[in-house]
Design a protein around this motif. Sequence first.
Motif, PDB file in Angstrom:
ATOM      1  N   LEU A  47       4.119   5.126 -11.384  1.00 16.49           N
ATOM      2  CA  LEU A  47       4.926   6.085 -10.624  1.00 16.49           C
ATOM      3  C   LEU A  47       6.417   5.899 -10.906  1.00 16.49           C
ATOM      4  CD1 LEU A  47       3.201   6.205  -7.104  1.00 16.49           C
ATOM      5  CD2 LEU A  47       3.259   8.010  -8.837  1.00 16.49           C
ATOM      6  N   PHE A  48       6.833   4.655 -11.112  1.00 15.46           N
ATOM      7  CA  PHE A  48       8.241   4.391 -11.447  1.00 15.46           C
ATOM      8  C   PHE A  48       8.640   5.212 -12.670  1.00 15.46           C
ATOM      9  CE2 PHE A  48      11.397   2.316 -14.055  1.00 15.46           C
ATOM     10  CZ  PHE A  48      12.369   1.877 -13.165  1.00 15.46           C
ATOM     11  N   PHE A  49       7.850   5.159 -13.739  1.00 12.23           N
ATOM     12  CA  PHE A  49       8.211   5.851 -14.983  1.00 12.23           C
ATOM     13  C   PHE A  49       8.043   7.365 -14.861  1.00 12.23           C
ATOM     14  CE2 PHE A  49       7.111   1.549 -16.607  1.00 12.23           C
ATOM     15  CZ  PHE A  49       8.366   1.233 -17.117  1.00 12.23           C
ATOM     16  N   ILE A  50       7.038   7.808 -14.094  1.00 12.70           N
ATOM     17  CA  ILE A  50       6.856   9.250 -13.899  1.00 12.70           C
ATOM     18  C   ILE A  50       8.062   9.835 -13.153  1.00 12.70           C
ATOM     19  CG2 ILE A  50       5.475  11.015 -12.712  1.00 12.70           C
ATOM     20  CD1 ILE A  50       3.013   9.145 -13.215  1.00 12.70           C
ATOM     21  N   TYR A  51       8.507   9.113 -12.117  1.00 15.58           N
ATOM     22  CA  TYR A  51       9.628   9.648 -11.339  1.00 15.58           C
ATOM     23  C   TYR A  51      10.930   9.596 -12.140  1.00 15.58           C
ATOM     24  CZ  TYR A  51      12.304  11.084  -7.303  1.00 15.58           C
ATOM     25  OH  TYR A  51      13.108  11.795  -6.453  1.00 15.58           O
ATOM     26  N   PHE A  52      11.105   8.556 -12.949  1.00 10.63           N
ATOM     27  CA  PHE A  52      12.262   8.517 -13.849  1.00 10.63           C
ATOM     28  C   PHE A  52      12.309   9.798 -14.690  1.00 10.63           C
ATOM     29  CE2 PHE A  52      13.624   7.788 -18.250  1.00 10.63           C
ATOM     30  CZ  PHE A  52      14.969   7.503 -18.050  1.00 10.63           C
ATOM     31  N   ALA A  53      11.154  10.199 -15.205  1.00 12.45           N
ATOM     32  CA  ALA A  53      11.090  11.410 -16.034  1.00 12.45           C
ATOM     33  C   ALA A  53      11.347  12.660 -15.204  1.00 12.45           C
ATOM     34  CB  ALA A  53       9.732  11.500 -16.722  1.00 12.45           C
ATOM     35  N   GLN A  54      10.727  12.744 -14.015  1.00 13.73           N
ATOM     36  CA  GLN A  54      10.812  13.991 -13.235  1.00 13.73           C
ATOM     37  C   GLN A  54      12.202  14.241 -12.653  1.00 13.73           C
ATOM     38  OE1 GLN A  54       7.533  14.375 -10.454  1.00 13.73           O
ATOM     39  NE2 GLN A  54       6.176  15.022 -12.105  1.00 13.73           N
ATOM     40  N   THR A  55      13.025  13.228 -12.526  1.00 13.30           N
ATOM     41  CA  THR A  55      14.409  13.474 -12.098  1.00 13.30           C
ATOM     42  C   THR A  55      15.232  14.046 -13.250  1.00 13.30           C
ATOM     43  OG1 THR A  55      15.050  11.191 -12.627  1.00 13.30           O
ATOM     44  CG2 THR A  55      14.401  11.652 -10.344  1.00 13.30           C
ATOM     45  N   ARG A  56      14.611  14.179 -14.431  1.00 13.08           N
ATOM     46  CA  ARG A  56      15.289  14.740 -15.606  1.00 13.08           C
ATOM     47  C   ARG A  56      14.564  15.963 -16.162  1.00 13.08           C
ATOM     48  NH1 ARG A  56      16.475   9.748 -14.846  1.00 13.08           N
ATOM     49  NH2 ARG A  56      18.429   8.831 -15.602  1.00 13.08           N
ATOM     50  N   CYS A  57      13.661  16.547 -15.377  1.00 13.99           N
ATOM     51  CA  CYS A  57      12.979  17.768 -15.826  1.00 13.99           C
ATOM     52  C   CYS A  57      13.989  18.902 -15.986  1.00 13.99           C
ATOM     53  CB  CYS A  57      11.921  18.196 -14.811  1.00 13.99           C
ATOM     54  SG  CYS A  57      10.494  17.096 -14.693  1.00 13.99           S
ATOM     55  N   TRP A  58      13.684  19.830 -16.875  1.00 14.13           N
ATOM     56  CA  TRP A  58      14.556  20.989 -17.085  1.00 14.13           C
ATOM     57  C   TRP A  58      13.722  22.165 -17.569  1.00 14.13           C
ATOM     58  CZ3 TRP A  58      14.539  22.749 -22.147  1.00 14.13           C
ATOM     59  CH2 TRP A  58      14.098  21.831 -23.118  1.00 14.13           C
ATOM     60  N   ALA A  59      14.324  23.341 -17.503  1.00 11.56           N
ATOM     61  CA  ALA A  59      13.646  24.555 -17.969  1.00 11.56           C
ATOM     62  C   ALA A  59      14.690  25.519 -18.500  1.00 11.56           C
ATOM     63  CB  ALA A  59      12.871  25.206 -16.826  1.00 11.56           C
TER      64      ALA A  59
ATOM     65  N   SER B 170       0.833  -1.212   0.000  1.00  8.57           N
ATOM     66  CA  SER B 170       0.000   0.000   0.000  1.00  8.57           C
ATOM     67  C   SER B 170       0.865   1.259   0.000  1.00  8.57           C
ATOM     68  CB  SER B 170      -0.942   0.007   1.208  1.00  8.57           C
ATOM     69  OG  SER B 170      -0.194   0.166   2.406  1.00  8.57           O
ATOM     70  N   ARG B 171       2.101   1.151   0.504  1.00  5.74           N
ATOM     71  CA  ARG B 171       3.003   2.305   0.519  1.00  5.74           C
ATOM     72  C   ARG B 171       3.630   2.572  -0.850  1.00  5.74           C
ATOM     73  NH1 ARG B 171       6.547   0.749   5.859  1.00  5.74           N
ATOM     74  NH2 ARG B 171       4.861   0.786   7.397  1.00  5.74           N
ATOM     75  N   GLU B 172       3.386   1.698  -1.809  1.00  5.06           N
ATOM     76  CA  GLU B 172       4.006   1.854  -3.129  1.00  5.06           C
ATOM     77  C   GLU B 172       3.279   2.863  -4.016  1.00  5.06           C
ATOM     78  OE1 GLU B 172       7.095   0.536  -4.431  1.00  5.06           O
ATOM     79  OE2 GLU B 172       7.056   0.687  -2.242  1.00  5.06           O
ATOM     80  N   THR B 173       2.123   3.327  -3.585  1.00  7.42           N
ATOM     81  CA  THR B 173       1.466   4.433  -4.290  1.00  7.42           C
ATOM     82  C   THR B 173       1.531   5.667  -3.389  1.00  7.42           C
ATOM     83  OG1 THR B 173      -0.656   3.651  -3.437  1.00  7.42           O
ATOM     84  CG2 THR B 173      -0.055   2.981  -5.682  1.00  7.42           C
ATOM     85  N   LEU B 174       1.119   6.810  -3.940  1.00  6.55           N
ATOM     86  CA  LEU B 174       1.171   8.058  -3.181  1.00  6.55           C
ATOM     87  C   LEU B 174      -0.233   8.639  -3.049  1.00  6.55           C
ATOM     88  CD1 LEU B 174       4.389   9.713  -4.678  1.00  6.55           C
ATOM     89  CD2 LEU B 174       4.085   8.891  -2.333  1.00  6.55           C
ATOM     90  N   PRO B 175      -0.537   9.284  -1.903  1.00  2.06           N
ATOM     91  CA  PRO B 175      -1.892   9.813  -1.674  1.00  2.06           C
ATOM     92  C   PRO B 175      -2.272  10.850  -2.727  1.00  2.06           C
ATOM     93  CG  PRO B 175      -0.330  10.638  -0.025  1.00  2.06           C
ATOM     94  CD  PRO B 175       0.374   9.572  -0.779  1.00  2.06           C
ATOM     95  N   GLU B 176      -3.516  10.746  -3.192  1.00  2.77           N
ATOM     96  CA  GLU B 176      -4.117  11.723  -4.116  1.00  2.77           C
ATOM     97  C   GLU B 176      -3.465  11.739  -5.501  1.00  2.77           C
ATOM     98  OE1 GLU B 176      -4.643  15.599  -2.325  1.00  2.77           O
ATOM     99  OE2 GLU B 176      -4.826  14.684  -0.341  1.00  2.77           O
ATOM    100  N   LEU B 177      -2.586  10.782  -5.778  1.00  5.51           N
ATOM    101  CA  LEU B 177      -2.064  10.626  -7.142  1.00  5.51           C
ATOM    102  C   LEU B 177      -2.665   9.351  -7.720  1.00  5.51           C
ATOM    103  CD1 LEU B 177       1.755  11.513  -7.220  1.00  5.51           C
ATOM    104  CD2 LEU B 177      -0.149  12.796  -8.181  1.00  5.51           C
ATOM    105  N   ASN B 178      -3.457   9.500  -8.753  1.00  7.54           N
ATOM    106  CA  ASN B 178      -4.208   8.362  -9.297  1.00  7.54           C
ATOM    107  C   ASN B 178      -3.355   7.576 -10.296  1.00  7.54           C
ATOM    108  OD1 ASN B 178      -6.351   6.655  -9.730  1.00  7.54           O
ATOM    109  ND2 ASN B 178      -7.264   7.949 -11.333  1.00  7.54           N
ATOM    110  N   PHE B 179      -2.257   7.019  -9.785  1.00 10.44           N
ATOM    111  CA  PHE B 179      -1.362   6.226 -10.625  1.00 10.44           C
ATOM    112  C   PHE B 179      -0.975   4.953  -9.888  1.00 10.44           C
ATOM    113  CE2 PHE B 179      -0.600  10.595 -12.080  1.00 10.44           C
ATOM    114  CZ  PHE B 179      -0.824  10.436 -13.441  1.00 10.44           C
TER     115      PHE B 179
END
Length: 717
Positions: free
Chosen positions: A651-663, A637-646
Amino acid sequence: QNQHPSQRHNTNNAESREEQRVRQVMAREMGKFMDLSLDPCVDFYNYACGNWAQYHTRQLRDGELGTAQQLVEAGIVEKLQELLKLPLTPQHHPNEYSSASVANVRKVVSFYDACVAVEANARERHQFMLKVLQKHGGLRNVQNSNYQPNYHWLQMLSELRRNYGLDILIGLSVDLNLEQMRGNSIYLGEPRLTIIPPEHCNTLGVQEAEEHSEIYDVLQQQVASNLHDWFDMEQAEAERFAGDIVRFEFELCKRMHEREHLPPVDQQPPDQQPPVYAARSRTGQDRLRQHNDAPYPRRSLAEVDSQVGGGALSFKRFVESIVEGGHVDYVYLRSQSYLSHLVRTVKANNHFTISGYILYVALLELNQPPEEQAMQRPQQCVRVMQRLFPQVLGDMFQHHVRQNDAQNDIEQIFDDVIKAFEQQLKVEWMTENDRRAARTRLVQYHTQFPDYQGVDLSQLRFQKDDDYWRRLEITLRYNALEQLNSLRGNDFSQPDEGGLDAFEVRAALVPRKHEILVGWGLLQSPYYSYYYPKALKYALLGQRLASALLLAFDDDGWNKYPQATSPWSDETMAGYRNVSECQRAQYSNYLTDEPSEFRNATRLRQIIAESSALNVAFNAYLSWLEQLDPKLKNLLSRETLPELNFTNTQLFFIYFAQTRCWAKLGEEPPPRGLPLMLHTPERWDVNGPLSNSEEFGREFGCPLGSLMNSGNKCLVY
């Protein structure tokens, strides 16, 4: 000590509250950076990072790129700044430094204080720069610089290397002896310091640019401006001088970084199999002794002078002037092509241009003026300390952030990465014999954190009234001497080849020790928390560890490393060339819509490792899930995050992407008719590996053949 049950209960409650807080914060952060109005199967980077720029461009200058990685690094600089201001812990304190560490820290803190206190553009800075000129032959167009027309530029070059450790024109480094695989030897090759940035100062970059393209015009103006500011040089003279030295370096760049560039596909020979050496050569000695095409051929200094110097440049004199009486039997040549080209270039230029170039590059490196705004100076000074005293700052950082829970996470995740990669060695392009050899080597790998035992600054001596510039000069001399001392067997405190320091946000391969060295910077907020779901930990730590590990199992890591004992068979080599060519052409098409355009061998190695590492890390995470005891439902149950419907795997793939965000500040969206303008290397680092992942396509329901679920997947592992 045994705790009373009520104490344990309170501790557990506090940890539970902290875990809930961390998970809620992480859920909010991940959610606010996403643009859920977009289709994840069209451009996952925009889907995961579409709103990231809204929160992270205020601190950027116009046109400057800011990344998630840089945010973590900036937080570490702030942490180091705090540590440099803290009073030292008293004796018998749990966080007490060792006596040697205390002495090291005191010296670095005194230097840091002098750096923060120095005035921007003060008189002392001008005196320091003039002193450098006066000691090294001077410049004829700079007053009071002690210009000596008979002062040979080779003497100038060797003294700057010996006194300050500056690699100009000739790169001289002291590294592991490749024959003995112990002790140290001298390597000669390309210099570390150039005026033209590395992305332009290379064989391919020069071929693609005209000498008077915009980048060189801007550089020439900057050089002229510096000469005017530093020494009040007349504008016309400064511009003429600047033009001479930029043109001189442009010529040198024609033979730099040649090894990093692949020949065009139609020019590659049909058989690129590396030379076959004795099948069980214990340390690669035969390769180094017998083959001129070895990675770094060994030569005596007399041989280098006769074969490369050609009477115009004495490498023997250069090396012996630096080592000062030390006996040097032989050196290794990292780039004989560049060194030969250097000899031709100095023959074609006059003494004044060469000397002027050397002194300008030296001053550019030594003259790091303090920030005008005193508020920004402490962070700048931390970065100076990181550069000059990486081991002491690494020791300080590790001492304060080391945590057993985080270390256990690394070890457990790496164990799963090893198991997952062992399964992925069942690739079609590798023969069974080569697969067995790979498995044998794979199980020898382990993780390691930096070790700072033996770091000793006792011979570094400052006087109480030394200003920042004097301390800088003393430190540069000390560091240069320490490196040369490692030739005499005193190499205990020398950093490992491929190593890193504790404050770095990465993992690095150390092949001769079968280690993956991990920086504690990778285990800092917001990248990491012990309370994050394992899905996020495997996406970050699993992928970074796997990426470093996989560099030992590509062509360069397996066949060309000096310790290689059994090169791949012809069949395996042919198969590897096919799958790596698939990734090269795919990336080239992505950037330019032209499959033969991209030829950067270094970047290709990175692309191959990053893509395969995503695959390995995801399979390692699935393996961890499979090992879970079904009774421990609370863990799942701890493998998902509250209020994120994933789901956890999404979440594994989303976080992979977000550690590479840029602006990038001021960046406008490209016109609709020019989609290639969106195709940047930074965007590829997310979309490229994901579009090659079957599991990603399945998790987000992307149809095969859609932009994010490539029908022609290219993966080495």
